[in-house]
Design a protein around this motif. Structure first.
Motif, mmCIF file in Angstrom:
data_model
loop_
_atom_site.group_PDB
_atom_site.id
_atom_site.type_symbol
_atom_site.label_atom_id
_atom_site.label_comp_id
_atom_site.label_asym_id
_atom_site.label_seq_id
_atom_site.Cartn_x
_atom_site.Cartn_y
_atom_site.Cartn_z
ATOM 1 N N GLY A 1 59.343 15.088 -20.255
ATOM 2 C CA GLY A 1 57.377 14.132 -20.322
ATOM 3 C C GLY A 1 57.789 12.719 -20.479
ATOM 4 N N ALA A 2 58.774 12.103 -19.517
ATOM 5 C CA ALA A 2 58.123 10.668 -19.685
ATOM 6 C C ALA A 2 56.820 9.788 -18.953
ATOM 7 N N VAL A 3 56.857 11.045 -17.764
ATOM 8 C CA VAL A 3 55.367 10.401 -16.887
ATOM 9 C C VAL A 3 54.130 10.453 -17.806
ATOM 10 N N LEU B 1 55.017 16.089 -12.028
ATOM 11 C CA LEU B 1 53.581 16.208 -12.635
ATOM 12 C C LEU B 1 52.892 17.463 -12.595
ATOM 13 N N THR B 2 53.414 17.807 -10.722
ATOM 14 C CA THR B 2 52.017 17.768 -10.251
ATOM 15 C C THR B 2 52.895 19.406 -9.543
ATOM 16 N N ASP B 3 54.255 19.546 -9.166
ATOM 17 C CA ASP B 3 55.522 19.926 -8.473
ATOM 18 C C ASP B 3 54.330 19.580 -6.733
ATOM 19 N N LEU B 4 53.600 19.117 -6.354
ATOM 20 C CA LEU B 4 53.404 18.419 -5.151
ATOM 21 C C LEU B 4 53.934 17.456 -5.361
ATOM 22 N N PRO C 1 49.298 4.782 -15.378
ATOM 23 C CA PRO C 1 49.655 3.387 -15.214
ATOM 24 C C PRO C 1 50.610 3.033 -14.757
ATOM 25 N N LYS C 2 51.055 1.506 -13.841
ATOM 26 C CA LYS C 2 51.654 0.921 -13.306
ATOM 27 C C LYS C 2 52.625 1.338 -14.297
ATOM 28 N N SER C 3 53.869 0.666 -14.316
ATOM 29 C CA SER C 3 55.151 1.385 -15.238
ATOM 30 C C SER C 3 56.742 1.145 -14.283
ATOM 31 N N PRO C 4 56.678 -0.118 -14.689
ATOM 32 C CA PRO C 4 58.188 -0.184 -13.996
ATOM 33 C C PRO C 4 59.185 0.127 -14.443
ATOM 34 N N LEU C 5 58.919 0.589 -14.977
ATOM 35 C CA LEU C 5 60.211 0.761 -16.875
ATOM 36 C C LEU C 5 60.567 2.087 -15.710
ATOM 37 N N LEU C 6 59.594 3.386 -15.682
ATOM 38 C CA LEU C 6 59.296 4.130 -15.414
ATOM 39 C C LEU C 6 59.280 4.622 -14.055
ATOM 40 N N ASN C 7 59.585 3.234 -12.834
ATOM 41 C CA ASN C 7 59.746 2.934 -11.091
ATOM 42 C C ASN C 7 58.473 3.712 -11.257
ATOM 43 N N VAL C 8 57.342 4.083 -11.800
ATOM 44 C CA VAL C 8 55.671 3.796 -11.043
ATOM 45 C C VAL C 8 55.278 2.460 -10.873
#
Length: 394
Positions: free
Chosen positions: A245-247, A333-336, A277-284
């Motif tokens: 669920g994190a992302v 999020l999407t399996d794509l 959104p951008k989130s370095p903690l989640l590697n986004v």
């Protein structure tokens, strides 16, 4: 600077939407989605001090064929031909008096387009043998409060197969939350209904997500609904459920749907937008968005037969190489894959006579990405599936 302003606008929109729903609550409760399967009247019995209880159940299984399997070796999703339980559920509820409850227990499966077919065992590992269970306080017919494990307010398709016009859920469903733990407020007044929930979003075990649903019944045949969900705080990596669920919990999702039901026809188009959104903690390391549209339709041919269909388009953002726990952020999020898009079409004839039903899905998905990756990170860009489901409801 442009990114900063865009993020501020996105958060402002999200807070404005939920504020509008919250302000509507004194006047206005969730909307049930159409399904060609009709549950028989429940069995009712007296339970002493609990009063009268209603009991319903469903037992069903599926068999499938698919080309280009996507599952890991040794799993159900890796098979070209297979079978499993879709529902082995018992539902017990008390829906009278000010203090009510709802309990749904048993086995279940969530087959979804563009995703590996899961086993019922793997889905039970996600949400337990008691996937939906909540207490409800309803001091009047126009207002209620629910607390527990709640079905999501987001999207046009339900979680369990018997709740939908197709056996498999669609591309847009795949990026929506399914079940959340939390508290939900419902209210209604005339043609307006609304629900507002504080919950743990994508079953993250962190209660800092707000979701809302606002519906307006134009007349007896037409209803328009708007839904939204987003975080009230930061996600955490210490949660045992963070991989699931994190992302999702850090993202905002919005949707607009319209349902027309008249005579033998049910038609439901909807559009959906998701921003991460951008989130370095989640590697986004780059913000991105997913958006899509779908049309669901069902036509009752006779009292026992119907034909349903669904057409969808989904555009997935994201950046290749950004992963969380060895899983692509976008595909979690999407399996794509990141920076991809997909089309799908599904046709489902259904037969139901009393508590017995049988139906078949024929679905086709085509997906593409600049990186050359296809469905679920593989190289295949299309998938054809045929699925049969049959069972009994009481």
């Amino acid at each position: 600077m442009l990114h900063h302003n865009a993020t501020q606008c996105s958060r402002l929109l999200y807070r404005t939407v939920l504020a509008a729903v919250a302000l509507s609550l004194p006047m206005i409760a969730g909307v049930a989605h159409a399904s060609p399967l009709s549950m028989p009247a429940p069995l009712t019995f007296s339970a002493g001090p609990l009063g009268k209880l209603d009991v319903q159940g469903i037992a069903s299984g599926m068999a499938f064929y698919q080309d280009n399997p996507q599952g890991a070796a040794g799993t159900l999703g890796a098979k070209y031909v297979g079978a499993d339980i879709t529902n082995g559920m018992v539902i017990i509820q008390k829906n009278t008096g000010p203090l009510q409850f709802y309990i749904q227990a048993g086995a279940y499966s969530f087959p979804t387009l563009a995703a590996s077919i899961p086993s019922s065992e793997s889905n039970i590992n996600d949400f337990g043998a008691l996937p939906v269970a909540y207490l409800k306080y309803a001091p009047s017919s126009d207002y209620s409060v629910e607390i527990g494990k709640l079905p999501t307010l987001i999207g046009a398709e339900g979680g369990f197969t018997y709740q939908n016009i197709n056996i498999e859920r669609g591309l847009l469903w795949d990026m929506e939350p399914l079940i959340s733990r939390g508290v939900q407020f419902n209210a209604s007044n005339g043609p307006i209904s609304a629900s507002l929930s504080l919950n743990d979003g994508y079953y993250s075990n962190r209660y800092n997500v707000m979701s809302g649903l606002l519906s307006y019944a134009i007349d007896g045949s037409n209803t328009v609904s708007f839904y939204a969900q987003g975080p009230l705080g930061n996600v955490r990596l210490s949660s045992p459920d963070v991989a699931y669920g994190a992302v999702g919990d850090s993202s905002e999702i919005y949707g607009l749907e319209y349902e027309h039901s008249s005579g033998p026809w049910m038609i439901e188009p909807y559009v959906q937008y998701m921003h991460t959104p951008k989130s370095p903690l989640l590697n986004v390391n780059h913000s991105f968005s997913n958006y899509g549209a779908a049309v669901l339709a069902d036509y009752s041919i006779t009292n026992t037969t119907s034909l349903a269909g669904r057409v969808e388009y989904l555009d997935v953002g994201g950046h290749p190489g950004e992963t969380l726990n060895s899983t692509s952020v976008a595909s979690s999020l999407t399996d794509l894959p990141a920076d991809s898009h997909a089309w799908s079409i599904t046709v489902t004839p259904t037969y139901q006579d009393g508590g017995f039903f049988a139906r078949a899905d024929l679905s086709y998905v085509t997906a593409s990405a600049p990186s050359g990756y296809g469905l679920s990170g593989g190289t295949n860009t299309t998938q054809l599936r045929g699925m049969l489901e049959t069972g009994f409801m009481f």
